[in-house]
Write a protein that holds these residues in place. Structure first.
Motif, PDB file in Angstrom:
ATOM      1  N   PRO A   1       0.735  -1.174   0.064  1.00 29.19           N
ATOM      2  CA  PRO A   1      -0.110  -0.015   0.116  1.00 29.19           C
ATOM      3  C   PRO A   1       0.879   1.045  -0.065  1.00 29.19           C
ATOM      4  O   PRO A   1       2.135   1.187   0.405  1.00 29.19           O
ATOM      5  CB  PRO A   1      -0.937  -0.074   1.282  1.00 29.19           C
ATOM      6  N   ARG A   2       0.147   2.144  -0.592  1.00 32.41           N
ATOM      7  CA  ARG A   2       1.027   3.482  -0.430  1.00 32.41           C
ATOM      8  C   ARG A   2      -0.037   4.540   0.061  1.00 32.41           C
ATOM      9  O   ARG A   2      -1.033   4.533   0.237  1.00 32.41           O
ATOM     10  CB  ARG A   2       1.118   3.944  -1.985  1.00 32.41           C
ATOM     11  N   VAL A   3       0.825   5.711   0.433  1.00 28.08           N
ATOM     12  CA  VAL A   3       0.114   6.757   1.232  1.00 28.08           C
ATOM     13  C   VAL A   3      -1.206   7.473   0.124  1.00 28.08           C
ATOM     14  O   VAL A   3      -0.506   7.717  -1.080  1.00 28.08           O
ATOM     15  CB  VAL A   3       0.790   7.813   1.720  1.00 28.08           C
ATOM     16  N   GLY A   4      -2.077   7.471   0.569  1.00 27.06           N
ATOM     17  CA  GLY A   4      -3.178   7.952  -0.234  1.00 27.06           C
ATOM     18  C   GLY A   4      -4.124   6.703  -0.955  1.00 27.06           C
ATOM     19  O   GLY A   4      -5.200   7.269  -1.318  1.00 27.06           O
ATOM     20  N   ASP A   5      -3.529   5.539  -0.639  1.00 25.60           N
ATOM     21  CA  ASP A   5      -4.476   4.247  -1.291  1.00 25.60           C
ATOM     22  C   ASP A   5      -5.979   4.435  -0.642  1.00 25.60           C
ATOM     23  O   ASP A   5      -5.691   4.789   0.737  1.00 25.60           O
ATOM     24  CB  ASP A   5      -3.671   3.005  -1.426  1.00 25.60           C
ATOM     25  N   THR A   6      -6.910   3.794  -1.063  1.00 26.40           N
ATOM     26  CA  THR A   6      -7.977   3.471  -0.396  1.00 26.40           C
ATOM     27  C   THR A   6      -8.264   1.954  -0.199  1.00 26.40           C
ATOM     28  O   THR A   6      -8.169   1.169  -1.356  1.00 26.40           O
ATOM     29  CB  THR A   6      -9.334   4.119  -1.098  1.00 26.40           C
ATOM     30  N   ILE A   7      -8.386   1.632   0.939  1.00 25.80           N
ATOM     31  CA  ILE A   7      -8.477   0.177   1.288  1.00 25.80           C
ATOM     32  C   ILE A   7      -9.866  -0.095   1.705  1.00 25.80           C
ATOM     33  O   ILE A   7     -10.443   0.457   2.851  1.00 25.80           O
ATOM     34  CB  ILE A   7      -7.582  -0.298   2.211  1.00 25.80           C
ATOM     35  N   GLU A   8     -10.704  -1.073   1.136  1.00 17.92           N
ATOM     36  CA  GLU A   8     -11.902  -1.461   1.475  1.00 17.92           C
ATOM     37  C   GLU A   8     -11.620  -2.958   2.028  1.00 17.92           C
ATOM     38  O   GLU A   8     -11.178  -3.959   1.436  1.00 17.92           O
ATOM     39  CB  GLU A   8     -12.750  -1.595   0.353  1.00 17.92           C
ATOM     40  N   PHE A   9     -12.192  -3.275   3.312  1.00 17.72           N
ATOM     41  CA  PHE A   9     -12.173  -4.591   3.888  1.00 17.72           C
ATOM     42  C   PHE A   9     -13.165  -4.695   4.555  1.00 17.72           C
ATOM     43  O   PHE A   9     -14.056  -3.944   5.144  1.00 17.72           O
ATOM     44  CB  PHE A   9     -10.785  -4.962   4.323  1.00 17.72           C
ATOM     45  N   ARG A  10     -13.744  -6.210   4.970  1.00 16.62           N
ATOM     46  CA  ARG A  10     -14.847  -6.447   5.897  1.00 16.62           C
ATOM     47  C   ARG A  10     -13.926  -6.978   7.369  1.00 16.62           C
ATOM     48  O   ARG A  10     -12.946  -7.704   7.131  1.00 16.62           O
ATOM     49  CB  ARG A  10     -15.516  -7.740   5.382  1.00 16.62           C
ATOM     50  N   GLN A  11     -14.411  -6.213   8.290  1.00 19.87           N
ATOM     51  CA  GLN A  11     -14.152  -6.597   9.490  1.00 19.87           C
ATOM     52  C   GLN A  11     -15.103  -7.248  10.312  1.00 19.87           C
ATOM     53  O   GLN A  11     -16.047  -6.508  10.843  1.00 19.87           O
ATOM     54  CB  GLN A  11     -13.530  -5.391  10.306  1.00 19.87           C
ATOM     55  N   GLY A  12     -15.417  -8.514  10.582  1.00 23.59           N
ATOM     56  CA  GLY A  12     -16.576  -9.152  11.095  1.00 23.59           C
ATOM     57  C   GLY A  12     -17.576  -9.178  10.008  1.00 23.59           C
ATOM     58  O   GLY A  12     -17.303  -9.416   9.108  1.00 23.59           O
ATOM     59  N   ASN A  13     -18.698  -8.568  10.330  1.00 26.26           N
ATOM     60  CA  ASN A  13     -19.776  -8.114   9.612  1.00 26.26           C
ATOM     61  C   ASN A  13     -19.733  -6.863   9.001  1.00 26.26           C
ATOM     62  O   ASN A  13     -20.638  -6.639   8.280  1.00 26.26           O
ATOM     63  CB  ASN A  13     -21.097  -8.538  10.443  1.00 26.26           C
ATOM     64  N   GLU A  14     -18.964  -5.979   9.314  1.00 23.93           N
ATOM     65  CA  GLU A  14     -18.805  -4.642   8.958  1.00 23.93           C
ATOM     66  C   GLU A  14     -17.743  -4.265   7.851  1.00 23.93           C
ATOM     67  O   GLU A  14     -16.643  -4.677   7.713  1.00 23.93           O
ATOM     68  CB  GLU A  14     -18.526  -3.913  10.164  1.00 23.93           C
ATOM     69  N   ALA A  15     -18.357  -3.634   6.844  1.00 28.60           N
ATOM     70  CA  ALA A  15     -17.699  -3.150   5.792  1.00 28.60           C
ATOM     71  C   ALA A  15     -16.853  -1.817   6.058  1.00 28.60           C
ATOM     72  O   ALA A  15     -17.594  -0.999   6.432  1.00 28.60           O
ATOM     73  CB  ALA A  15     -18.170  -3.182   4.293  1.00 28.60           C
ATOM     74  N   ARG A  16     -15.544  -1.680   6.092  1.00 26.14           N
ATOM     75  CA  ARG A  16     -14.809  -0.502   6.160  1.00 26.14           C
ATOM     76  C   ARG A  16     -13.969  -0.076   5.202  1.00 26.14           C
ATOM     77  O   ARG A  16     -13.608  -1.020   4.259  1.00 26.14           O
ATOM     78  CB  ARG A  16     -13.908  -0.648   7.545  1.00 26.14           C
ATOM     79  N   VAL A  17     -14.005   1.418   4.860  1.00 26.55           N
ATOM     80  CA  VAL A  17     -13.037   1.861   3.802  1.00 26.55           C
ATOM     81  C   VAL A  17     -12.340   2.981   4.648  1.00 26.55           C
ATOM     82  O   VAL A  17     -12.665   3.885   5.078  1.00 26.55           O
ATOM     83  CB  VAL A  17     -13.984   2.698   2.858  1.00 26.55           C
TER      84      VAL A  17
END
Length: 143
Positions: A50-66
């Protein structure tokens, strides 16, 4: 010369672990392998950097985080330091808060059930309850 807290390159699984989104690096690598993590809208591999400024989307448990990457670190530090590595998008925060409110207002019915076998005390209470009331009879004994 690169400082110890701001490396030039770090693996995605290690960054997710260092930012305290996952308890272990193995769990972060597993989430990536299962396709639950994307970087800038593209499926990611654990070795991606990853680089500074990248947008990372992931699921943490049942919740989607961006989150947006604000800093890089390959070491897991205290929570206040880890929180400086990213910034969660306002839409992601709003979704998480709405989901938490929904869980508070309408809890999962299965979670209210006691787990395991009834204790001796519970069995006695159930037995006493059954002797006092029947669904098929009303109070005066007529059906």
């Amino acid at each position: 010369m690169t400082s110890r807290t701001e490396p030039e390159r770090v693996r995605l699984d290690k960054w997710l672990w260092a930012a305290r989104f996952f308890k272990t690096r193995a769990l972060s690598a597993e989430a990536i392998d299962k396709g639950r993590v994307s970087v800038n809208g593209q499926a990611a591999k654990a070795s991606r950097e990853p680089r500074v400024g990248d947008t990372i989307e992931f699921r943490q448990g049942n919740e989607a985080r961006v989150v947006t990457v604000k800093g890089l670190s390959a070491v897991r530090g205290p929570a206040p330091v880890a929180q400086q590595l990213y910034e969660e998008t306002p839409a992601s925060v709003a979704r998480r808060l709405a989901a938490a409110e929904q869980r508070r207002l309408a809890p999962e019915p299965a979670l209210s059930q006691p787990m395991g076998r009834p204790t001796k005390r519970d069995r006695r209470t159930l037995k006493d309850w059954g002797d006092r009331w029947s669904a098929s009879l009303d109070d005066d004994g007529n059906e």
